[in-house]
Design a protein around this motif. Structure first.
Motif, PDB file in Angstrom:
ATOM      1  N   ALA A 116       5.809   2.074   0.844  1.00 16.61           N
ATOM      2  CA  ALA A 116       5.735   1.966   2.308  1.00 16.61           C
ATOM      3  C   ALA A 116       7.058   1.425   2.845  1.00 16.61           C
ATOM      4  O   ALA A 116       7.604   1.928   3.828  1.00 16.61           O
ATOM      5  CB  ALA A 116       4.571   1.061   2.709  1.00 16.61           C
ATOM      6  N   HIS A 117       7.595   0.429   2.174  1.00 13.03           N
ATOM      7  CA  HIS A 117       8.862  -0.191   2.591  1.00 13.03           C
ATOM      8  C   HIS A 117      10.001   0.834   2.534  1.00 13.03           C
ATOM      9  O   HIS A 117      10.782   0.972   3.474  1.00 13.03           O
ATOM     10  CB  HIS A 117       9.140  -1.388   1.696  1.00 13.03           C
ATOM     11  CG  HIS A 117      10.416  -2.093   2.027  1.00 13.03           C
ATOM     12  ND1 HIS A 117      10.571  -2.844   3.165  1.00 13.03           N
ATOM     13  CD2 HIS A 117      11.602  -2.133   1.382  1.00 13.03           C
ATOM     14  CE1 HIS A 117      11.802  -3.323   3.200  1.00 13.03           C
ATOM     15  NE2 HIS A 117      12.451  -2.900   2.134  1.00 13.03           N
ATOM     16  N   GLY A 138      10.185  13.458   4.246  1.00 12.86           N
ATOM     17  CA  GLY A 138      11.487  12.828   4.501  1.00 12.86           C
ATOM     18  C   GLY A 138      11.925  11.999   3.309  1.00 12.86           C
ATOM     19  O   GLY A 138      11.136  11.715   2.408  1.00 12.86           O
ATOM     20  N   LEU A 139      13.176  11.613   3.301  1.00 11.55           N
ATOM     21  CA  LEU A 139      13.676  10.764   2.212  1.00 11.55           C
ATOM     22  C   LEU A 139      13.323   9.306   2.449  1.00 11.55           C
ATOM     23  O   LEU A 139      13.465   8.474   1.586  1.00 11.55           O
ATOM     24  CB  LEU A 139      15.192  10.922   2.081  1.00 11.55           C
ATOM     25  CG  LEU A 139      15.643  12.260   1.508  1.00 11.55           C
ATOM     26  CD1 LEU A 139      17.159  12.299   1.425  1.00 11.55           C
ATOM     27  CD2 LEU A 139      15.064  12.486   0.119  1.00 11.55           C
ATOM     28  N   GLY A 140      12.875   9.007   3.668  1.00  7.32           N
ATOM     29  CA  GLY A 140      12.520   7.628   3.959  1.00  7.32           C
ATOM     30  C   GLY A 140      13.560   6.972   4.825  1.00  7.32           C
ATOM     31  O   GLY A 140      14.749   7.299   4.746  1.00  7.32           O
ATOM     32  N   VAL A 141      13.085   6.056   5.663  1.00  4.83           N
ATOM     33  CA  VAL A 141      13.999   5.422   6.613  1.00  4.83           C
ATOM     34  C   VAL A 141      14.263   3.962   6.261  1.00  4.83           C
ATOM     35  O   VAL A 141      15.106   3.337   6.839  1.00  4.83           O
ATOM     36  CB  VAL A 141      13.429   5.489   8.049  1.00  4.83           C
ATOM     37  CG1 VAL A 141      13.314   6.932   8.491  1.00  4.83           C
ATOM     38  CG2 VAL A 141      12.100   4.768   8.146  1.00  4.83           C
ATOM     39  N   GLY A 142      13.506   3.430   5.288  1.00  2.73           N
ATOM     40  CA  GLY A 142      13.647   2.009   4.968  1.00  2.73           C
ATOM     41  C   GLY A 142      14.757   1.774   3.960  1.00  2.73           C
ATOM     42  O   GLY A 142      15.622   2.626   3.747  1.00  2.73           O
ATOM     43  N   VAL A 143      14.704   0.632   3.338  1.00  7.90           N
ATOM     44  CA  VAL A 143      15.721   0.279   2.345  1.00  7.90           C
ATOM     45  C   VAL A 143      15.333   0.936   1.028  1.00  7.90           C
ATOM     46  O   VAL A 143      14.203   0.854   0.598  1.00  7.90           O
ATOM     47  CB  VAL A 143      15.749  -1.249   2.150  1.00  7.90           C
ATOM     48  CG1 VAL A 143      16.841  -1.638   1.180  1.00  7.90           C
ATOM     49  CG2 VAL A 143      15.929  -1.929   3.476  1.00  7.90           C
ATOM     50  N   ASP A 144      16.259   1.585   0.379  1.00  9.09           N
ATOM     51  CA  ASP A 144      15.927   2.310  -0.866  1.00  9.09           C
ATOM     52  C   ASP A 144      16.488   1.576  -2.079  1.00  9.09           C
ATOM     53  O   ASP A 144      17.465   0.924  -1.999  1.00  9.09           O
ATOM     54  CB  ASP A 144      16.473   3.723  -0.798  1.00  9.09           C
ATOM     55  CG  ASP A 144      15.673   4.632  -1.723  1.00  9.09           C
ATOM     56  OD1 ASP A 144      15.760   5.829  -1.563  1.00  9.09           O
ATOM     57  OD2 ASP A 144      14.970   4.098  -2.613  1.00  9.09           O
ATOM     58  N   GLY A 174       3.955   7.166   9.292  1.00 10.13           N
ATOM     59  CA  GLY A 174       3.138   7.513   8.137  1.00 10.13           C
ATOM     60  C   GLY A 174       2.473   6.281   7.562  1.00 10.13           C
ATOM     61  O   GLY A 174       2.720   5.154   8.026  1.00 10.13           O
ATOM     62  N   LEU A 175       1.621   6.504   6.573  1.00  4.52           N
ATOM     63  CA  LEU A 175       0.835   5.406   5.997  1.00  4.52           C
ATOM     64  C   LEU A 175       0.759   5.537   4.482  1.00  4.52           C
ATOM     65  O   LEU A 175       0.593   6.643   3.952  1.00  4.52           O
ATOM     66  CB  LEU A 175      -0.593   5.450   6.568  1.00  4.52           C
ATOM     67  CG  LEU A 175      -1.599   4.457   5.990  1.00  4.52           C
ATOM     68  CD1 LEU A 175      -1.264   3.019   6.406  1.00  4.52           C
ATOM     69  CD2 LEU A 175      -3.026   4.795   6.440  1.00  4.52           C
ATOM     70  N   VAL A 176       0.883   4.398   3.808  1.00  2.00           N
ATOM     71  CA  VAL A 176       0.560   4.341   2.381  1.00  2.00           C
ATOM     72  C   VAL A 176      -0.714   3.503   2.291  1.00  2.00           C
ATOM     73  O   VAL A 176      -0.743   2.359   2.764  1.00  2.00           O
ATOM     74  CB  VAL A 176       1.692   3.686   1.556  1.00  2.00           C
ATOM     75  CG1 VAL A 176       1.329   3.714   0.074  1.00  2.00           C
ATOM     76  CG2 VAL A 176       3.018   4.402   1.788  1.00  2.00           C
ATOM     77  N   ALA A 177      -1.772   4.095   1.741  1.00  2.00           N
ATOM     78  CA  ALA A 177      -3.068   3.420   1.709  1.00  2.00           C
ATOM     79  C   ALA A 177      -3.474   3.168   0.269  1.00  2.00           C
ATOM     80  O   ALA A 177      -3.461   4.091  -0.547  1.00  2.00           O
ATOM     81  CB  ALA A 177      -4.117   4.283   2.403  1.00  2.00           C
ATOM     82  N   ASP A 178      -3.834   1.922  -0.036  1.00  2.00           N
ATOM     83  CA  ASP A 178      -4.212   1.618  -1.416  1.00  2.00           C
ATOM     84  C   ASP A 178      -5.663   1.171  -1.495  1.00  2.00           C
ATOM     85  O   ASP A 178      -6.149   0.462  -0.623  1.00  2.00           O
ATOM     86  CB  ASP A 178      -3.165   0.672  -2.038  1.00  2.00           C
ATOM     87  CG  ASP A 178      -3.601  -0.741  -2.353  1.00  2.00           C
ATOM     88  OD1 ASP A 178      -4.688  -0.931  -2.917  1.00  2.00           O
ATOM     89  OD2 ASP A 178      -2.799  -1.648  -2.082  1.00  2.00           O
ATOM     90  N   GLY A 179      -6.372   1.683  -2.509  1.00  2.00           N
ATOM     91  CA  GLY A 179      -7.784   1.336  -2.662  1.00  2.00           C
ATOM     92  C   GLY A 179      -8.462   2.070  -3.791  1.00  2.00           C
ATOM     93  O   GLY A 179      -7.877   2.272  -4.862  1.00  2.00           O
ATOM     94  N   ARG A 180      -9.707   2.444  -3.540  1.00  2.00           N
ATOM     95  CA  ARG A 180     -10.496   3.159  -4.550  1.00  2.00           C
ATOM     96  C   ARG A 180     -10.891   4.553  -4.062  1.00  2.00           C
ATOM     97  O   ARG A 180     -11.064   5.463  -4.830  1.00  2.00           O
ATOM     98  CB  ARG A 180     -11.802   2.386  -4.865  1.00  2.00           C
ATOM     99  CG  ARG A 180     -11.627   0.959  -5.311  1.00  2.00           C
ATOM    100  CD  ARG A 180     -10.984   0.907  -6.690  1.00  2.00           C
ATOM    101  NE  ARG A 180     -10.915  -0.457  -7.210  1.00  2.00           N
ATOM    102  CZ  ARG A 180     -10.124  -1.422  -6.740  1.00  2.00           C
ATOM    103  NH1 ARG A 180      -9.347  -1.183  -5.717  1.00  2.00           N
ATOM    104  NH2 ARG A 180     -10.109  -2.616  -7.291  1.00  2.00           N
ATOM    105  N   ASP A 181     -11.028   4.671  -2.728  1.00  2.00           N
ATOM    106  CA  ASP A 181     -11.541   5.936  -2.166  1.00  2.00           C
ATOM    107  C   ASP A 181     -10.646   6.441  -1.031  1.00  2.00           C
ATOM    108  O   ASP A 181     -11.110   7.096  -0.117  1.00  2.00           O
ATOM    109  CB  ASP A 181     -12.967   5.713  -1.630  1.00  2.00           C
ATOM    110  CG  ASP A 181     -13.018   4.637  -0.557  1.00  2.00           C
ATOM    111  OD1 ASP A 181     -12.053   3.851  -0.419  1.00  2.00           O
ATOM    112  OD2 ASP A 181     -14.027   4.585   0.167  1.00  2.00           O
TER     113      ASP A 181
END
Ligand code: C5P
Length: 233
Positions: free
Chosen positions: A30-31, A227-233, A125-132
């Motif tokens: 996500a970062h 996308g390649l991402g906008v945050g720190v890589d 966008g979203l990164v979602a963590d869980g089971r379902d």
């Protein structure tokens, strides 16, 4: 935002068993991409904590639902607020892990938490963590990852985390807890933990955190238009 637009917001679903490193990997992704992050387990943990504190019975669906409907949950940067009080530490206790797993077994409790989770789907966008996440909450995720590791490796990681934080820990008890939680999470009727047919399995038993993150990112970047991402890589 219209329903149509909501579906255009990419979701990366990262599901898997307890202590597989989902949280660490999902937050890093996500970062890197500048996406929002949903820790769905925290919601089940807050519900479990609220029931324990209210003296309710975790096994009785109507008890859990009644308590859940009364509480106020808020996420504020690193804070997790239950009725205004920060419970970010309290929800990480092993007793609350077990409580979360018990409240998560109730179908109506899962239903009551569904919209709250879907509200995290915000641009870009979203990164979602869980089971379902990939099976129920965001079935149209652009990428579904099933992040796993052997139970022994997961118990060892949890052990190290607890020791590093200055807590007492017992590896045998942790392994037992993990196996019990795996069993409860995968055998429950409501949204059991399972690898979706369209999910990519990433086994981190022999991977470092950095390698696990790199692998998931490379899957995402192979998606046309990602996308390649906008945050720190
Ligand atoms: O991921 P975490 O260990 O914080 O989740 C705690 C518990 O909450 C899990 O063992 C599981 O029973 C429940 N949970 C769930 N569905 C999710 C996330 C967590 O049932 N999407």
């Amino acid at each position: 935002m219209t329903d149509h637009n909501v579906h255009a917001i990419p979701v990366i679903a990262i599901d898997g068993p307890s202590a597989s490193g989902k949280g660490t990997v999902a937050q890093a992704i996500a970062h890197t991409l500048g996406f929002h992050y949903l820790d769905s387990g925290a919601l089940y943990r807050i519900a479990g904590l609220a029931v324990v504190r209210a003296g309710g019975n975790l096994e009785i669906e109507s008890d859990v639902l009644a308590i859940l409907l009364k509480i106020k949950i808020k996420f504020n940067d690193s804070q997790v607020l239950l009725d205004g009080a920060d419970v970010a530490e309290a929800i990480r206790a092993e007793t609350i892990s077990a409580a979360a797993s018990k409240v998560g077994a109730h179908a109506q409790v899962r239903h009551a938490l569904l919209q709250r989770q879907q509200n995290f789907r915000q641009p870009p966008g979203l990164v979602a963590d869980g089971r379902d996440m990939g099976s129920v909450v965001f079935p149209d995720s652009v990428l579904k990852i099933y992040l796993t590791a052997s139970a022994q490796a997961r118990a060892e990681r949890r052990y190290k985390q607890l020791i590093d934080k200055g807590f007492d820990a017992n590896i045998t008890a942790l392994l037992q807890d993990i196996m019990l939680r795996d069993q409860r999470d995968s055998e429950r009727a409501a949204a059991p933990l399972q690898k979706c047919p369209d999910a990519i399995e990433v086994d981190t038993t022999n991977l470092s955190v950095a390698q696990s993150i790199a692998q998931v990112l490379s899957y995402y970047r192979q998606i046309p238009g990602a996308g390649l991402g906008v945050g720190v890589d």
